[in-house]
Motif scaffolding. Structure first.
Motif, PDB file in Angstrom:
ATOM      1  N   ALA B  16     145.091  16.322  -7.645  1.00  0.00           N
ATOM      2  CA  ALA B  16     144.684  15.951  -8.992  1.00  0.00           C
ATOM      3  C   ALA B  16     145.915  15.715  -9.859  1.00  0.00           C
ATOM      4  CB  ALA B  16     143.814  17.027  -9.607  1.00  0.00           C
ATOM      5  N   VAL B  17     145.829  14.729 -10.716  1.00  0.00           N
ATOM      6  CA  VAL B  17     146.912  14.418 -11.635  1.00  0.00           C
ATOM      7  C   VAL B  17     147.354  15.661 -12.394  1.00  0.00           C
ATOM      8  CG1 VAL B  17     147.406  13.229 -13.808  1.00  0.00           C
ATOM      9  CG2 VAL B  17     146.327  11.988 -11.929  1.00  0.00           C
ATOM     10  N   GLU B  18     146.381  16.412 -12.851  1.00  0.00           N
ATOM     11  CA  GLU B  18     146.727  17.586 -13.648  1.00  0.00           C
ATOM     12  C   GLU B  18     147.433  18.658 -12.824  1.00  0.00           C
ATOM     13  OE1 GLU B  18     142.972  17.000 -14.743  1.00  0.00           O
ATOM     14  OE2 GLU B  18     143.255  17.110 -16.929  1.00  0.00           O
ATOM     15  N   THR B  19     147.121  18.686 -11.559  1.00  0.00           N
ATOM     16  CA  THR B  19     147.811  19.632 -10.678  1.00  0.00           C
ATOM     17  C   THR B  19     149.282  19.260 -10.551  1.00  0.00           C
ATOM     18  OG1 THR B  19     145.778  19.984  -9.461  1.00  0.00           O
ATOM     19  CG2 THR B  19     147.804  20.617  -8.369  1.00  0.00           C
ATOM     20  N   ILE B  20     149.570  17.965 -10.477  1.00  0.00           N
ATOM     21  CA  ILE B  20     150.970  17.538 -10.390  1.00  0.00           C
ATOM     22  C   ILE B  20     151.724  17.943 -11.656  1.00  0.00           C
ATOM     23  CG2 ILE B  20     152.517  15.561 -10.139  1.00  0.00           C
ATOM     24  CD1 ILE B  20     150.278  14.136  -8.610  1.00  0.00           C
ATOM     25  N   ARG B  21     151.105  17.690 -12.792  1.00  0.00           N
ATOM     26  CA  ARG B  21     151.769  18.089 -14.044  1.00  0.00           C
ATOM     27  C   ARG B  21     151.945  19.601 -14.095  1.00  0.00           C
ATOM     28  NH1 ARG B  21     149.117  13.288 -17.106  1.00  0.00           N
ATOM     29  NH2 ARG B  21     147.249  14.529 -17.258  1.00  0.00           N
ATOM     30  N   TYR B  22     150.968  20.303 -13.574  1.00  0.00           N
ATOM     31  CA  TYR B  22     151.069  21.764 -13.510  1.00  0.00           C
ATOM     32  C   TYR B  22     152.231  22.185 -12.616  1.00  0.00           C
ATOM     33  CZ  TYR B  22     149.922  26.485 -11.964  1.00  0.00           C
ATOM     34  OH  TYR B  22     149.978  27.807 -11.620  1.00  0.00           O
ATOM     35  N   TYR B  23     152.369  21.551 -11.468  1.00  0.00           N
ATOM     36  CA  TYR B  23     153.475  21.874 -10.568  1.00  0.00           C
ATOM     37  C   TYR B  23     154.815  21.599 -11.238  1.00  0.00           C
ATOM     38  CZ  TYR B  23     150.290  22.445  -6.566  1.00  0.00           C
ATOM     39  OH  TYR B  23     149.318  22.877  -5.709  1.00  0.00           O
ATOM     40  N   GLU B  24     154.853  20.563 -12.043  1.00  0.00           N
ATOM     41  CA  GLU B  24     156.087  20.290 -12.766  1.00  0.00           C
ATOM     42  C   GLU B  24     156.362  21.408 -13.770  1.00  0.00           C
ATOM     43  OE1 GLU B  24     156.709  16.271 -14.503  1.00  0.00           O
ATOM     44  OE2 GLU B  24     157.272  17.385 -16.314  1.00  0.00           O
ATOM     45  N   LYS B  25     155.328  21.817 -14.444  1.00  0.00           N
ATOM     46  CA  LYS B  25     155.507  22.844 -15.469  1.00  0.00           C
ATOM     47  C   LYS B  25     156.033  24.144 -14.872  1.00  0.00           C
ATOM     48  CE  LYS B  25     151.939  24.410 -17.869  1.00  0.00           C
ATOM     49  NZ  LYS B  25     150.818  24.294 -18.826  1.00  0.00           N
ATOM     50  N   ILE B  26     155.529  24.506 -13.690  1.00  0.00           N
ATOM     51  CA  ILE B  26     155.982  25.767 -13.089  1.00  0.00           C
ATOM     52  C   ILE B  26     157.212  25.561 -12.207  1.00  0.00           C
ATOM     53  CG2 ILE B  26     153.664  26.760 -13.165  1.00  0.00           C
ATOM     54  CD1 ILE B  26     153.505  26.245 -10.127  1.00  0.00           C
ATOM     55  N   GLY B  27     157.775  24.364 -12.216  1.00  0.00           N
ATOM     56  CA  GLY B  27     159.035  24.141 -11.520  1.00  0.00           C
ATOM     57  C   GLY B  27     158.908  23.904 -10.027  1.00  0.00           C
ATOM     58  N   LEU B  28     157.716  23.608  -9.549  1.00  0.00           N
ATOM     59  CA  LEU B  28     157.548  23.341  -8.121  1.00  0.00           C
ATOM     60  C   LEU B  28     157.856  21.873  -7.839  1.00  0.00           C
ATOM     61  CD1 LEU B  28     156.698  25.301  -5.936  1.00  0.00           C
ATOM     62  CD2 LEU B  28     154.359  24.510  -6.171  1.00  0.00           C
ATOM     63  N   MET B  29     157.533  21.023  -8.782  1.00  0.00           N
ATOM     64  CA  MET B  29     157.919  19.614  -8.720  1.00  0.00           C
ATOM     65  C   MET B  29     158.977  19.384  -9.800  1.00  0.00           C
ATOM     66  SD  MET B  29     156.326  17.814  -6.368  1.00  0.00           S
ATOM     67  CE  MET B  29     156.333  16.099  -6.917  1.00  0.00           C
ATOM     68  N   PRO B  30     159.910  18.438  -9.543  1.00  0.00           N
ATOM     69  CA  PRO B  30     160.977  18.195 -10.517  1.00  0.00           C
ATOM     70  C   PRO B  30     160.466  17.406 -11.721  1.00  0.00           C
ATOM     71  CG  PRO B  30     161.129  16.633  -8.734  1.00  0.00           C
ATOM     72  CD  PRO B  30     160.024  17.579  -8.364  1.00  0.00           C
ATOM     73  N   GLN B  31     161.236  17.466 -12.788  1.00  0.00           N
ATOM     74  CA  GLN B  31     160.976  16.579 -13.912  1.00  0.00           C
ATOM     75  C   GLN B  31     161.618  15.249 -13.591  1.00  0.00           C
ATOM     76  OE1 GLN B  31     162.650  19.103 -17.064  1.00  0.00           O
ATOM     77  NE2 GLN B  31     160.560  19.285 -17.862  1.00  0.00           N
ATOM     78  N   VAL B  32     160.818  14.216 -13.509  1.00  0.00           N
ATOM     79  CA  VAL B  32     161.341  12.926 -13.089  1.00  0.00           C
ATOM     80  C   VAL B  32     161.617  12.034 -14.295  1.00  0.00           C
ATOM     81  CG1 VAL B  32     160.257  12.971 -10.833  1.00  0.00           C
ATOM     82  CG2 VAL B  32     159.000  12.031 -12.787  1.00  0.00           C
TER      83      VAL B  32
END
Lengths: 137, 137
Positions: B16-32
């Motif tokens: 889910a799109v929101e899951t990706i943003r969530y992963y970014e927020k918790i630092g699991l995905m980078p800020q692109v």
DNA sequence: ATGAACCCTGTAGCAACTACAGGGTCAAGT
DNA sequence: ACTTGACCCTGTAGTTGCTACAGGGTTCAT
């Protein structure tokens, strides 16, 4: 036992004090009379009710299912089909979870079996995670 | 594919799109990097990383375990024992959950078997819940 | 009278998202 | 040019079922 304080009720039902207050807040347990010092005072009705709740929760019923069971239990003339339905739904749900976890266990132990104690660069576990599941090795 | 917007990345990894943003927020995905219109722009590195995360999550690894696996994966010279340990802990945990649910299933199906379609007043399911589990019938 | 053990309310935190609210952007069609 | 619809943005609150404080008050024994 009559006139129990919350701690006694908690001990006698193996429930945390805070959980009882939480159940009161969400309306699963009633708001009971207070002592002069503003302590909650419980009787055997409440102890029985909390026992029911605990056993239902231990059997995997969700809070809303417990709520439904409690309210059904009061309508003594009603047909018990709905009780049966709730219990069976819960059982199905438990069985669904078991099946899902067993799949998981299969896949995960396949991944774990890959391990040949080496360097991270060659780690087969990481490789298994780093590509779609259906890629052969 | 380069310069994906978040929705494309989401579709390509079934996330889910929101899951990706969530992963970014918790630092699991980078800020692109962002496009002119302030849209996130992803490349294949991020797609791979998210794929790894998804597969690990699907195998029951917790967020913190995934975080650890990702950071271990970068230290290519390190011994992979720690990776192995995380995977095995997860497997044990899954097996523990299966066992617990199987117990539950036993007890619950014993309760459900009691049902004789009648009135709530005589409901055996409710009776089973209304008293300690070890009372005989 | 002082300390320990209990009780009170209210709020925040956990896992891992999901679901808005209230906007901005972009490409296609009229 | 303008509008429609699909997409994107941030930020906050909700989900489940508790658990853990913080900052107090009460009760009882010593």
């Amino acid at each position: 036992m009559i006139g129990m304080k919350i701690g006694e009720l908690a001990r006698s039902t193996r429930t945390a004090v805070e959980t009882i207050r939480y159940y009161e807040k969400i309306g699963l347990m009633p708001q009971v009379a207070r002592t002069e010092g503003n302590y909650r005072s419980y009787g055997s009705n409440e102890a029985e009710r909390l026992g029911f709740i605990r056993r239902a929760r231990d059997l995997g019923f969700g809070i809303d299912q417990v709520r439904a069971l409690l309210s059904l239990a009061d309508e003594r003339d009603r047909d018990c089909g709905e009780v049966d339905f709730i219990a069976k739904s819960n059982l199905l749900e438990v069985e669904r979870k078991i099946a899902a976890l067993q799949n998981l266990q299969q896949e995960l132990s396949a991944v774990v079996r890959q391990c040949r104690a080496g360097k991270v660069a060659d780690c087969r576990i990481l490789k298994a995670l780093g590509r779609p599941a259906d890629w052969a090795d």
